[in-house]
Motif scaffolding. Structure first.
Motif, mmCIF file in Angstrom:
data_model
loop_
_atom_site.group_PDB
_atom_site.id
_atom_site.type_symbol
_atom_site.label_atom_id
_atom_site.label_comp_id
_atom_site.label_asym_id
_atom_site.label_seq_id
_atom_site.Cartn_x
_atom_site.Cartn_y
_atom_site.Cartn_z
ATOM 1 N N HIS A 118 34.480 31.416 12.458
ATOM 2 C CA HIS A 118 35.467 31.537 11.381
ATOM 3 C C HIS A 118 35.313 32.838 10.584
ATOM 4 O O HIS A 118 35.938 32.988 9.528
ATOM 5 N N ARG A 139 45.020 29.941 18.584
ATOM 6 C CA ARG A 139 45.420 31.187 17.915
ATOM 7 C C ARG A 139 45.395 32.368 18.871
ATOM 8 O O ARG A 139 46.091 33.356 18.676
ATOM 9 N N GLY A 180 36.759 36.866 15.962
ATOM 10 C CA GLY A 180 36.017 35.643 15.671
ATOM 11 C C GLY A 180 35.294 35.124 16.906
ATOM 12 O O GLY A 180 34.136 34.695 16.836
ATOM 13 N N ASP A 183 36.328 35.818 11.109
ATOM 14 C CA ASP A 183 37.435 36.773 11.123
ATOM 15 C C ASP A 183 38.711 36.035 11.515
ATOM 16 O O ASP A 183 38.689 35.224 12.435
ATOM 17 N N PRO A 184 39.822 36.289 10.825
ATOM 18 C CA PRO A 184 41.070 35.596 11.186
ATOM 19 C C PRO A 184 41.605 35.997 12.560
ATOM 20 O O PRO A 184 42.362 35.245 13.167
ATOM 21 N N ASP A 185 41.213 37.164 13.039
ATOM 22 C CA ASP A 185 41.633 37.579 14.373
ATOM 23 C C ASP A 185 40.828 36.792 15.410
ATOM 24 O O ASP A 185 39.588 36.836 15.389
#
Length: 197
Positions: A75, A142, A83, A77-79
């Protein structure tokens, strides 16, 4: 006022980890832990009423410590690619920093009596495993995962390949090479990038 315990549970578990890492789970007997920890048998049984409880706590404490850092990396990094790369690196970096604990985890929970654990211990194990699988599944989505094969690729990238990098060296009794984290990261990123693309 109650006296504080003379023998700390964490130190007893640390002793059990050393025994398991050095000679395998079968070496973790109540008498061996008491002897290696320099504690009376009664003090050990006071904290762990039977060997199975000691084995369960040994496994669960170890895997929960690993999972805490792994989830934080996943978690971080949002990328999803970054991540995922961080999580793959964490598997290797944590194993490098904690070689005895990593050796314990390579044996697997069954070697620590998993099939006979109490409901409470089994629930703890399942909760931790579910938390990790849910986080990997969410990151895979994602990254573009849409099929069961995509999820399998994400699990391979984020869990199985980094573990393979660690397993080969630890089982051979050799130190992890300096490039191990980079290798795990590159493999994870390459596999995840195919989903993003």
């Amino acid at each position: 006022m109650a006296r504080p315990p003379r023998y700390d549970e964490a130190l007893l578990l640390d002793t059990a980890v050393r025994l398991a890492a050095t000679a395998g789970p079968a070496a973790v007997t109540m008498s061996a832990v008491a002897r290696a920890g320099g504690v009376p048998n009664g003090s050990l049984y006071h904290r762990f009423p039977q060997r199975l409880a000691l084995m369960a706590e040994l496994w669960l404490r170890t895997v929960e410590r690993f999972q805490q850092g792994y989830l934080a990396a996943l978690h971080s990094d949002p990328d999803p690619l970054r991540g995922g790369a961080a999580a793959a690196r964490h598997v290797v970096a944590w194993s490098r920093a904690h070689p005895q604990e990593a050796a314990v985890l390579l044996h697997g929970p069954q070697s620590f009596g998993r099939d006979e654990w109490s409901t409470e211990y089994a629930r703890r194990a399942e909760t931790g495993n579910r938390r990790v699988l849910d986080a990997v599944t969410e990151l895979a989505a994602r990254a573009g995962a849409a099929t069961e094969a995509d999820l399998d690729r994400a699990v391979l990238a984020l869990v199985e390949l980094p573990l393979a990098v660690v397993r080969r060296h630890l089982r051979a009794g050799s130190p992890l090479p300096p490039h191990a984290e980079d290798l795990a990261e590159r493999c994870a990123t390459d596999l995840l990038d195919r989903q993003c693309g």
